[in-house]
Write an enzyme that holds these catalytic residues in place. Structure first.
Site, short mmCIF file in Angstrom:
data_model
loop_
_atom_site.label_atom_id
_atom_site.label_comp_id
_atom_site.label_asym_id
_atom_site.label_seq_id
_atom_site.Cartn_x
_atom_site.Cartn_y
_atom_site.Cartn_z
N SER A 106 0.81 -1.23 0.00
CA SER A 106 0.00 0.00 0.00
C SER A 106 0.84 1.27 0.00
CB SER A 106 -0.91 0.02 1.23
OG SER A 106 -1.58 1.26 1.29
N LYS B 31 -13.11 -6.10 3.05
CA LYS B 31 -14.09 -5.02 2.85
C LYS B 31 -15.54 -5.41 3.15
CE LYS B 31 -11.16 -2.66 -0.43
NZ LYS B 31 -11.05 -1.59 -1.37
N ASN C 279 -14.73 0.54 2.84
CA ASN C 279 -13.27 0.65 2.73
C ASN C 279 -12.74 1.71 3.70
OD1 ASN C 279 -14.06 3.03 1.40
ND2 ASN C 279 -12.16 3.04 0.24
N GLY D 37 -14.21 -10.17 -10.76
CA GLY D 37 -14.06 -10.12 -9.31
C GLY D 37 -15.36 -9.71 -8.65
O1 LIG Z 1 -8.65 -0.63 -2.14
C1 LIG Z 1 -8.09 0.27 -1.55
C2 LIG Z 1 -6.64 0.38 -1.54
C3 LIG Z 1 -6.12 0.28 -0.13
O2 LIG Z 1 -6.41 -1.00 0.36
C4 LIG Z 1 -4.58 0.46 -0.13
O3 LIG Z 1 -4.05 1.36 0.52
O4 LIG Z 1 -3.95 -0.32 -0.83
C5 LIG Z 1 -6.81 1.32 0.73
C6 LIG Z 1 -8.32 1.20 0.70
O5 LIG Z 1 -8.90 2.30 1.36
C7 LIG Z 1 -8.81 1.22 -0.71
O6 LIG Z 1 -10.19 0.99 -0.75
#
Ligand SMILES: O=C1C[C@@](O)(C(=O)O)C[C@@H](O)[C@@H]1O
Length: 519
Positions: free
Chosen positions: A249, A298, A319, A375
């Site tokens: 991330s 999620k 999320n 997906g």
């Molecule tokens: O899907 C994603 C990407 C994420 O998971 C990340 O930082 O990689 C962060 C989540 O908020 C977002 O919905």
């Protein structure tokens, strides 16, 4: 927030030869360490002499901890190891090194009074390895009390944790402990023990040297450049990405500088979580103020929320979770849906394509198109509901057909067998959206469909954003199809999330710049 704390960053140096130890001390300094731990037990037997200790301490350019962990020696016999340990530590004490670190078992055997009497400025760290899953607060308090009885100036707990929830008692103990305490949890789940150490009162933070990653330790460079722990304090609000995997991330490099830019006292950390319900039950205090939720949590995250925003509720996935300051309740949101759909719409607008059946300028350019989704997890749900709302016809492919069918029924769409994806040829103007993790690093060579099949689409979108240009997007561009990167969705969902986290505005230009710099 401007007031810096006096966090001390240390890096353990484990090298076999004197030359390597000296060179790595220089490197540690350049990467921002304040202190180096010279792990003497890692040195090859011929180096374990008085002379080498003398040379190391003469040539050091940073304050040092001279440690000797009996269990780490690969070259000495048990008896030889103990004798060498005592010799090395005594010599370091004579040379007035800043810290000497010894195992608890050694501290119990040696005449500590003599050690304490003979030192001038050296502080003695006594360390203990705790390896029994999730130790209770009471157990840790007992261990610390025994260690303190040795006369130690600083107590160090080396812990081996399996889950992030195992760290909770450590934070409690750090907060209440009266003696200087270091907690170092090794293993991938241990990372936040270092990142949140200064907030909870830890005496030292450990970071790893570039090129020598240690599971559970943040790199020195990230501590200095991303997390800047010198700005955290007891009031710092903790935010994090709850996900597995989590290391990919870009959240930390995005949120941490943005918090500082906005003068907001927060830190954003990766949280490697397996069991999300247990996670929220464990970290239920007001310090843990907000969460991004990533794969695969999620949908399950909805069950952890006390309240869920209507859009997230209808999607069936969140999320973003914010702890409401007023009553501590967890409120769930979905910022993925708006982020992904607006990114696709803007790309279509930019290209000035009038889609099939677009009646007028106020309707979405997605309206009337076939929206082929790969997906049916949390991100897939956000896309399916978003596209449906905009008037698209949804076709879903998912490895687990049952999930595809269930989602298709919810959005009045169609589910097809995953095996049929390759041969599927939609009508003109169709959009293909990958909401699976296929193509994500380290599997960046993978793509869910062949290049040939991509010719049938008008636009291809990928939620995967690491790498920025996934194999799917590369191949789509090669056959002349418009592409939208997951990076665009990532930035947009984060803008919404930042507003929810802080209750303020999100500096879009800065946030975009921070993300783009990473690719
Ligand atoms: O899907 C994603 C990407 C994420 O998971 C990340 O930082 O990689 C962060 C989540 O908020 C977002 O919905």
């Amino acid at each position: 927030m401007d007031v810096k704390n006096d966090v001390v960053v240390c890096t353990p140096l484990e090298f076999e030869s004197l030359e390597e130890m000296v060179a790595s001390m220089e490197k540690a300094k350049a990467e921002g360490a304040d202190v180096v731990e010279l792990c003497m037990a890692s040195m090859a037997a011929p180096y374990l002499s008085h002379q080498v200790v003398d040379q190391l301490l003469e040539r050091k350019t940073l304050p040092a901890i001279v440690s000797f962990r009996l269990k780490s020696s690969r070259t000495l016999s048990k008896g030889g190891c103990y004798d060498t340990c005592l010799k090395v530590l005594k010599r370091a004490l004579e040379l007035d090194v800043e810290f000497v670190e010894m195992d608890y078992e050694v501290a119990c055997e040696v005449n500590m009074a003599e050690y304490l009497h003979n030192r001038s400025n050296t502080r003695i760290i006594v360390s203990n390895y705790v390896n029994d899953g999730r130790p209770s607060v009471e157990k840790l308090v007992d261990i610390i009390a025994c260690m303190q009885a040795t006369g130690a100036d600083v107590i160090k707990l080396d812990l081996c944790v399996d889950y992030i929830t195992d760290l909770a008692p450590i934070f409690t103990v750090l907060t209440h402990c009266q003696v200087p305490l270091i907690a170092m949890a090794v293993g991938n789940s241990g990372l936040i023990s270092q990142l949140l150490g200064p907030k909870f009162g830890g005496f030292l933070v450990y970071g790893s040297l570039g090129g020598k990653p240690v599971p559970g330790l943040p790199s020195l460079v990230s501590l200095r450049q991303v997390y800047k722990l010198e700005y955290t304090n007891v009031d710092t609000k903790v935010f994090g990405l709850v996900s597995n995997p989590v290391a990919h991330s870009k959240g930390p490099i995005l949120y941490n500088p943005t918090f500082r830019h906005m003068g907001y006292n927060g830190i954003y950390v990766p949280m490697l979580v397996d069991d999300i319900e247990e996670f929220f039950e464990t970290y239920s205090g007001s310090d843990f103020a907000g969460f991004s939720v990533g794969i695969p949590h999620k949908e399950a995250a909805i069950r952890c929320c006390d309240e869920v925003h209507p859009i997230a509720k209808s999607i069936g996935a969140v999320n973003t979770i914010v702890r409401r300051p007023m009553d501590g309740k967890l409120i769930g949101y979905n910022t993925d849906c708006e982020a992904a759909i607006s990114a696709i719409e803007d790309a279509l607008t930019d290209r000035k394509v009038s889609s099939k059946g677009v009646p007028n300028s106020t309707s979405s350019l997605i309206s009337g198109r076939t929206f082929v989704l790969i997906g049916a997890g949390g991100a897939g749900r956000a896309l399916a509901f978003g596209a449906k709302y905009k008037g698209a016809r949804i076709v879903i492919f998912n490895r687990d057909y049952k999930r595809a069918k269930a989602l298709a029924d919810e959005v009045s769409g169609e589910a097809l067998l995953y095996e049929a994806l390759e041969m599927f040829r939609p009508e003109t103007g169709a959009i293909l959206a990958n909401a699976s993790a296929i193509g994500m690093e380290p599997n960046s060579h993978q793509s869910p469909v062949s290049k040939e099949a991509l010719r049938a689409y008008d636009l291809v979108f990928d939620v995967v954003y690491t790498p920025r240009n996934t194999q799917l997007l590369k191949e789509a561009a090669e056959v002349g199809v418009t592409t939208v990167s997951g990076v665009e969705m990532f930035v947009r969902q984060a803008l919404g999330q930042f507003r929810l986290f802080t209750g303020g505005s999100a500096p879009e230009d800065l946030m975009r710049k921070l993300v783009m710099e990473q690719f």
